[in-house]
Design an enzyme around this catalytic site. Structure first.
Site, short mmCIF file in Angstrom:
data_model
loop_
_atom_site.label_atom_id
_atom_site.label_comp_id
_atom_site.label_asym_id
_atom_site.label_seq_id
_atom_site.Cartn_x
_atom_site.Cartn_y
_atom_site.Cartn_z
N LYS A 1 -1.74 62.28 -52.61
CA LYS A 1 -1.97 62.28 -51.16
C LYS A 1 -2.04 60.82 -50.72
O LYS A 1 -2.17 59.92 -51.56
CB LYS A 1 -3.26 63.02 -50.80
CG LYS A 1 -4.50 62.47 -51.48
CD LYS A 1 -5.72 63.33 -51.16
CE LYS A 1 -6.98 62.80 -51.85
NZ LYS A 1 -8.15 63.66 -51.60
N ASN B 1 -4.49 58.33 -52.26
CA ASN B 1 -4.35 57.98 -53.67
C ASN B 1 -3.06 57.22 -53.97
O ASN B 1 -2.63 57.16 -55.12
CB ASN B 1 -4.43 59.25 -54.53
CG ASN B 1 -5.82 59.85 -54.52
OD1 ASN B 1 -6.79 59.16 -54.24
ND2 ASN B 1 -5.92 61.14 -54.81
N ILE C 1 -14.69 47.76 -51.16
CA ILE C 1 -13.46 48.17 -50.49
C ILE C 1 -13.26 49.69 -50.48
O ILE C 1 -12.29 50.19 -49.90
CB ILE C 1 -12.22 47.50 -51.13
CG1 ILE C 1 -12.13 47.84 -52.62
CG2 ILE C 1 -12.25 46.00 -50.89
CD1 ILE C 1 -10.87 47.32 -53.29
N GLY C 2 -14.16 50.43 -51.10
CA GLY C 2 -14.00 51.88 -51.10
C GLY C 2 -15.29 52.57 -51.52
O GLY C 2 -16.17 51.96 -52.13
N LYS C 3 -15.39 53.84 -51.18
CA LYS C 3 -16.58 54.61 -51.52
C LYS C 3 -16.21 56.06 -51.74
O LYS C 3 -15.42 56.64 -50.99
CB LYS C 3 -17.62 54.51 -50.39
CG LYS C 3 -18.94 55.19 -50.69
CD LYS C 3 -19.94 54.97 -49.57
CE LYS C 3 -21.26 55.64 -49.88
NZ LYS C 3 -22.26 55.43 -48.79
N GLY C 4 -16.76 56.66 -52.79
CA GLY C 4 -16.51 58.06 -53.09
C GLY C 4 -17.80 58.85 -53.07
O GLY C 4 -18.83 58.39 -52.59
N PHE D 1 -19.74 59.72 -55.54
CA PHE D 1 -20.81 59.27 -56.42
C PHE D 1 -20.61 57.84 -56.90
O PHE D 1 -21.12 57.45 -57.93
CB PHE D 1 -20.95 60.21 -57.63
CG PHE D 1 -19.63 60.62 -58.24
CD1 PHE D 1 -19.06 61.83 -57.90
CD2 PHE D 1 -18.96 59.80 -59.12
CE1 PHE D 1 -17.86 62.22 -58.45
CE2 PHE D 1 -17.76 60.19 -59.68
CZ PHE D 1 -17.20 61.41 -59.34
N GLY D 2 -19.87 57.05 -56.18
CA GLY D 2 -19.67 55.67 -56.58
C GLY D 2 -18.92 54.87 -55.55
O GLY D 2 -18.55 55.37 -54.48
N LYS D 3 -18.71 53.60 -55.86
CA LYS D 3 -18.01 52.69 -54.96
C LYS D 3 -16.91 51.96 -55.71
O LYS D 3 -16.84 51.98 -56.94
CB LYS D 3 -18.99 51.68 -54.37
CG LYS D 3 -20.03 52.27 -53.44
CD LYS D 3 -20.93 51.17 -52.86
CE LYS D 3 -21.97 51.75 -51.93
NZ LYS D 3 -22.86 50.69 -51.37
N VAL D 4 -16.06 51.29 -54.93
CA VAL D 4 -15.04 50.42 -55.49
C VAL D 4 -15.21 49.06 -54.82
O VAL D 4 -15.30 48.98 -53.60
CB VAL D 4 -13.62 50.96 -55.24
CG1 VAL D 4 -12.58 49.99 -55.81
CG2 VAL D 4 -13.45 52.34 -55.86
N ASP E 1 -3.36 65.40 -57.57
CA ASP E 1 -4.04 65.03 -56.33
C ASP E 1 -3.27 63.94 -55.58
O ASP E 1 -3.86 62.98 -55.08
CB ASP E 1 -5.46 64.57 -56.61
CG ASP E 1 -6.37 64.67 -55.39
OD1 ASP E 1 -6.03 65.45 -54.47
OD2 ASP E 1 -7.41 63.99 -55.36
#
Length: 446
Positions: free
Chosen positions: A147, A150, A28-31, A33-36, A145
């Protein structure tokens, strides 16, 4: 190869938590250096959001301090309107943080879908966030942070503050910070201007976010980092010509108060702090206790029959043929393994392995697991340096884009979002065959 557990009957749920204790569901998410991804506990059936980070990627980006700082901070806090940590563990390749699952998606996703939000809806979200910030600031913690990305909604429609990757806790002997941290478009003047700052920076970011939700654009924009910086420091706050047709005068007053460049005069920052801001006429009728208890009725309830996450993350995993995440047992360290590492990188990895401690909110018997809700914390230990330590800048792709191309818009393009939404129904029926081929047992209804 690591051991893969196939059925719940073969697992020891009394042992320390590990990846094999969970079913792995959709991404459901990606940053950077990683994912969710969504996970489901095999024994209890409870679902969580699992944030997982490659250790190698952390070292490459010098992001180890951020991850460890976030994990330590999350262990010390718990609030109904914060995305709380429930688990923390690791294997040979990844660090894992299990969090409250917010099925309503992010406010950014909502903004991409509707462009702007109604005042009554925004007021409710701001009230939720003020409750969370009141809790954090009372413990001298600044999020740094805030926004739309988040801020996450639960399935009822309450807003929760998430992602504490660059949050910081102030101490009596160090009541201010001077480092630049956050996403440029939402940074306060005191951060951008490299002045000393405290928790007051969060109220500015909340003001920028509120403005964006109401009008579909940020108050201070530009086509370069320099222009945005100058706008934050010097530009007058300008409302759209039809602002009073869209929002109330009380709402405008709150926006002006939050976006006051003087921290001491900023709403929620002076005498009385956030408690004083809660008494503003804009919040008339808000039952603050009901907000914290989440018994207040949100004006908007996410559609449980729709996917409230960007489908691109799941598509990438399907189309790019990435190696599936698999549960691996940690390799037991021998006396030879625990000798001084030979390289700087291996020393850095061992330091990370030693300091990322296991956390399980269902247990109180784990060694080194601290009591939550502490108002103080020990100073963070220094990180073994590789080249430099980028501990103060958020590392998400969105931030790097905002730093280089900080335009007035926000988030994913609406055309791309609409296109991706067309594949959501297909994704709902997607059988994770490649995971099954790797030895997974899918969820009972999967």
């Amino acid at each position: 190869m690591g051991a893969i557990c196939c059925t719940p009957d073969e697992l020891d749920f009394g042992a320390e938590v590990e990846l094999a204790h969970f079913y792995l569901l959709r991404v459901i998410g990606k940053g950077a250096f990683g994912k969710v991804r969504i996970i489901q506990h095999r024994q209890t059936g409870q679902e969580y959001a699992l944030k997982y980070i490659s250790k190698s990627r952390c070292i490459q980006l010098n992001a180890t301090h951020n991850i460890l700082a976030e994990r330590r901070l999350l262990e010390k806090i718990e609030h109904p309107l914060i995305v709380n940590m429930r688990y923390a563990f690791q294997d040979e390749e990844h660090l894992f943080i299990g969090l409250d699952l917010m099925m309503g998606g992010s406010i950014q996703f909502l903004l991409d879908r509707y462009t702007t939000l109604k005042e009554i809806q925004v007021r409710f979200y701001v009230a939720d966030l003020l409750c969370a910030l009141d809790y954090l600031h009372g413990r001298r913690i600044a999020h740094r942070d805030i926004k739309p990305d988040n801020i996450l909604l639960d399935d009822k429609g309450h807003a929760h503050l998430s992602d504490f990757n660059i949050a910081t806790q102030f101490h009596p002997n160090k009541p201010q910070r001077f480092s630049r941290a956050g996403s440029l478009a939402y940074m306060s003047p005191e951060i951008v201007g490299k002045q000393g700052y405290s928790t007051f920076v969060d109220l500015w970011s909340l003001g920028v976010t509120t403005f964006e939700l109401l009008f579909g654009k940020r108050p201070f924009t530009g086509t370069s980092t320099y222009q945005v910086t100058e706008a934050i420091l010097h530009d007058e706050l300008v409302f759209p010509d039809n602002a009073l047709e869209l929002i109330s005068q009380d709402c405008i007053d709150v926006l002006r108060g939050l976006l006051n460049r003087s921290p001491s005069e900023r709403y929620g920052c002076g005498q009385g702090g956030i408690s004083s801001l809660k008494k503003h006429p804009w919040f008339r009728g808000i039952d603050w206790q009901a907000m914290v208890q989440k018994t207040a009725t949100p004006p908007f309830k996410p559609n449980k029959d729709e996917l409230n996450f960007d489908a691109v993350h799941e598509l990438e995993e399907i189309l790019l043929e990435e190696v599936p995440l698999r549960p691996h047992k940690r390799i037991a360290k021998t006396s030879i393994d625990t000798t001084q590492p030979e390289t700087e990188e291996s020393r850095h990895r061992q330091w990370m392995d030693d300091k990322f401690l296991t956390f399980d909110y269902t247990r109180t018997d784990l060694p080194d697991q601290h009591h939550r809700d502490s108002t103080t914390s020990a100073p963070f230990e220094s990180t073994p340096s590789l080249v430099t330590t980028t501990t103060e800048m958020t590392l998400s792709p969105q931030t790097s884009i905002e730093e280089n191309f900080p335009t007035g818009g926000g988030g994913v393009g609406t055309t791309g979002t609409r296109l991706l939404r067309k594949v959501e129904s297909a994704l709902d029926h997607y059988e994770q065959s490649k995971y099954k081929a790797q030895g997974y047992v899918l969820t009972p209804d999967g």
